[in-house]
Design a protein around this motif. Structure first.
Motif, mmCIF file in Angstrom:
data_model
loop_
_atom_site.group_PDB
_atom_site.id
_atom_site.type_symbol
_atom_site.label_atom_id
_atom_site.label_comp_id
_atom_site.label_asym_id
_atom_site.label_seq_id
_atom_site.Cartn_x
_atom_site.Cartn_y
_atom_site.Cartn_z
ATOM 1 N N LEU A 1 0.813 -1.224 0.000
ATOM 2 C CA LEU A 1 0.000 0.000 0.000
ATOM 3 C C LEU A 1 0.846 1.272 0.000
ATOM 4 C CD1 LEU A 1 -2.751 -1.096 2.565
ATOM 5 C CD2 LEU A 1 -2.698 -1.374 0.081
ATOM 6 N N ARG A 2 2.161 1.143 0.217
ATOM 7 C CA ARG A 2 3.024 2.333 0.168
ATOM 8 C C ARG A 2 4.046 2.201 -0.970
ATOM 9 N NH1 ARG A 2 8.208 3.831 0.094
ATOM 10 N NH2 ARG A 2 8.723 2.294 1.681
ATOM 11 N N ASP A 3 5.026 1.302 -0.842
ATOM 12 C CA ASP A 3 6.021 1.167 -1.910
ATOM 13 C C ASP A 3 5.361 0.602 -3.179
ATOM 14 O OD1 ASP A 3 8.587 1.827 -2.536
ATOM 15 O OD2 ASP A 3 9.560 0.318 -1.301
ATOM 16 N N GLY A 4 4.456 -0.361 -3.009
ATOM 17 C CA GLY A 4 3.755 -0.946 -4.165
ATOM 18 C C GLY A 4 2.927 0.104 -4.877
ATOM 19 N N VAL B 1 15.141 -6.256 6.354
ATOM 20 C CA VAL B 1 15.723 -6.123 5.019
ATOM 21 C C VAL B 1 14.629 -5.627 4.070
ATOM 22 C CG1 VAL B 1 15.379 -8.643 4.744
ATOM 23 C CG2 VAL B 1 16.792 -7.402 3.103
ATOM 24 N N HIS B 2 15.002 -4.671 3.201
ATOM 25 C CA HIS B 2 14.043 -4.076 2.257
ATOM 26 C C HIS B 2 14.755 -4.026 0.902
ATOM 27 C CE1 HIS B 2 10.962 -0.793 1.240
ATOM 28 N NE2 HIS B 2 11.821 -0.714 0.234
ATOM 29 N N CYS B 3 14.339 -4.890 -0.021
ATOM 30 C CA CYS B 3 15.079 -5.003 -1.285
ATOM 31 C C CYS B 3 14.251 -4.614 -2.491
ATOM 32 C CB CYS B 3 15.550 -6.434 -1.484
ATOM 33 S SG CYS B 3 16.844 -6.869 -0.318
ATOM 34 N N HIS B 4 14.947 -4.037 -3.477
ATOM 35 C CA HIS B 4 14.338 -3.749 -4.783
ATOM 36 C C HIS B 4 14.932 -4.684 -5.833
ATOM 37 C CE1 HIS B 4 11.572 -0.381 -4.111
ATOM 38 N NE2 HIS B 4 12.269 -0.277 -2.983
ATOM 39 N N ASN B 5 14.177 -4.838 -6.930
ATOM 40 C CA ASN B 5 14.438 -5.951 -7.844
ATOM 41 C C ASN B 5 15.127 -5.557 -9.149
ATOM 42 O OD1 ASN B 5 14.224 -8.716 -8.179
ATOM 43 N ND2 ASN B 5 12.355 -8.535 -9.427
ATOM 44 N N GLY C 1 10.364 -3.009 -9.191
ATOM 45 C CA GLY C 1 9.556 -3.496 -8.071
ATOM 46 C C GLY C 1 10.345 -3.875 -6.829
ATOM 47 N N ASN C 2 9.601 -4.349 -5.842
ATOM 48 C CA ASN C 2 10.171 -4.766 -4.549
ATOM 49 C C ASN C 2 10.277 -6.287 -4.502
ATOM 50 O OD1 ASN C 2 9.058 -2.058 -4.045
ATOM 51 N ND2 ASN C 2 9.549 -2.467 -1.922
ATOM 52 N N ALA C 3 10.873 -6.783 -3.425
ATOM 53 C CA ALA C 3 10.838 -8.231 -3.188
ATOM 54 C C ALA C 3 9.374 -8.643 -3.137
ATOM 55 C CB ALA C 3 11.529 -8.558 -1.871
HETATM 56 ZN ZN ZN Z 1 11.540 0.719 -1.277
#
Ligand code: ZN
Ligand code: KIV
Length: 488
Positions: free
Chosen positions: A8-11, A189-193, A225-227
């Protein structure tokens, strides 16, 4: 393991995605049922609509903790507190590049700003998850210092973001291993793809000591995108035996988010893509019939799905036989050969053979007649900028041995919607539901060939149908009518 979902935030920051407050609440309720621990609901300070969304999620009585994204700025924290959230996801620029270019200060001043904000949020009674933006390019010793001092001021959890997606699994293990050992509170952990490594990097960080991860449903997020939540939680279970959310609810939540955001999924997307549990080639289907373990590393039921045998160019007799059995048909010998060769000839033309195609072929081979219970004889559809899209249909219906002409009409959100409503209204009461509709342009240009794929359900029977054409309205009607003929 703490699971923070940031769909709902990063997505919601993914280009082309915008979830209204109403949709955010519906998605949050599903995430809560799935069992995520923390939901980042949005950025309260960003706009009135965002604040309304964050407030709606925060006051929905969810089991999950609800956070709002905040910069290290007091008005962000005030806006979050005003929405009744449990806490803040407090984010500070942490690499020298970000500190210099975004804050225009040095490390010590940045640290002071962080500590001020932590004090401010804690004084407001909020949970504080403190995130280092661009943390994977920051000096790990600086991050350790910030986390130590912020922890002493009451910050509850920490997070390091691979904001630009440049980590590798090896570097991830090293970084999160180091910080998890140093910090007195949980490290996320907060990862981007960007390199297609978000899931691998997240799993590596957890193996090295991270006790929380951030993810989004369907991997939605900025750029690549994110993980993806579904990939990480299945990886955790299958590779490391770690339980997190309810895995058998993953597919339903993924579908819900796909429809709510209108963001398409690649068919080969792990876990939730249309092809993730589908088998077409003769060699694979033969193996699956003998023992599903031959070509199924993951069981479809694990994530709330079913195995799908797809018929096409490379199908073998076994697949056709199996598919026919699934729909209650028994065919052998010469009849099976005829069905098989018709399927091959459709496949050789480069087309996929839908369930509805198979059932139509099987019916005509086994009974010697075409199954045409529903035939659209006339369809008129009007659309434009000054009228509501409207359609009418004249349909021949042949049910229970009785043949009759029926008429229907409908209005809709667009011509396709109106046309399908007109056909349905001609049928009268129907227990066949249209559960999925997708359309894709096969060729470019305004005269493109479009491929319409639909899923119809009657009771516990679900089938795929489809049609290709240059007229999107007629292709949609054909796909649905083919499906109706297979199910009625
Ligand atoms: Zn992020
Ligand atoms: O990727 C990132 O850096 C983020 C932070 C802003 C939390 O999403």
């Amino acid at each position: 393991m703490i699971v923070l979902d940031t769909t709902l935030r990063d997505g919601d920051q993914a280009p082309g995605v915008h979830l209204s407050a109403e949709k955010k609440l519906l998605v949050a309720q599903r995430l809560d049922e799935l069992g995520v621990d923390v939901i980042e609901a949005g950025t309260a300070v960003a706009s009135g609509e965002e604040a309304r969304a964050v407030k709606a999620v925060a006051s929905a009585g969810l089991k999950a903790e609800v956070l709002s994204f905040c910069r290290i700025v007091k008005k962000d924290v005030d806006a979050a507190a005003g929405c009744g959230v449990d806490g803040v996801h407090l984010v500070f620029p942490s690499s020298d590049l970000h500190i210099r270019e975004k804050l225009r200060v040095g490390r010590e001043e940045a640290l002071a700003l962080v500590l001020d904000s932590v004090d401010y949020a804690k004084a407001a009674g909020l949970v504080v998850e403190l995130s280092a933006e661009d943390g994977s390019r920051a000096d790990p010793a600086f991050l350790a210092k910030v986390f130590q001092e912020a922890g002493e001021r009451g910050a509850d959890r920490f997070c390091v973001c691979d904001t630009v997606g440049l980590l590798s699994p090896e570097k991830s293990a090293e970084l999160y291993g180091f910080l998890s050992k140093k910090a007195a509170k949980p490290v996320a952990v907060h990862c981007h793809n960007d390199l297609g490594l978000a899931t691998a990097n997240t799993l590596a960080a957890i193996r090295a000591g991270a006790s929380e991860f951030h993810a989004t449903v369907n991997g939605l997020g900025e750029r690549a995108g994110n993980a993806a939540l579904e990939e990480v939680v299945v990886g955790l279970k299958v590779l490391h035996g770690i339980d997190s959310v309810r895995l058998d609810g993953l597919y339903a939540v993924s579908n819900f988010v796909r429809v709510a955001t209108g963001f398409p999924l690649a068919p080969n997307k792990p876990v939730v893509g249309e092809n993730a549990f589908s088998h077409e080639s003769g060699i694979h289907v033969d193996g699956i019939v003998k023992n599903p373990d031959t070509y199924e590393g993951l069981k479809p039921e694990l994530v709330g799905r079913r195995r799908r045998i797809v018929l096409g160019r490379l199908s073998g007799r076994k697949a056709v036989e199996m598919k026919l059995k699934e729909f209650g048909f028994q065919a052998g010998g010469e009849q099976l050969e005829r069905i098989f060769s018709e399927i091959k000839s459709i496949g050789d033309k480069g087309k996929t053979v839908s369930d509805a195609d198979l059932l139509a072929i099987a019916h005509s081979v086994l009974t010697g007649e075409a199954r045409e219970k529903v035939r659209v004889d006339e369809l008129v559809c009007t659309t434009g900028n000054t009228i509501t899209p409207t359609a009418s249909a004249r349909v021949t219906l042949e049910l229970n041995g009785e043949k009759k002409q029926v008429f229907g009409a409908g209005t809709g959100d667009g011509p396709v919607d109106a046309a399908l409503k007109a056909v349905y209204s001609a049928l009268g009461e129907s227990d066949v539901k249209l559960v999925d509709y997708r359309v894709e342009a096969i060729t470019g240009g305004s005269d493109a060939l479009v491929d319409v794929k639909v899923k119809l359900r009657r009771g516990d029977k679900e089938i795929n149908s489809g049609a290709v054409g240059t007229d999107i309205v007629m292709a949609s009607v054909s796909a649905v009518v083919k499906g109706l003929n297979a199910l009625l």
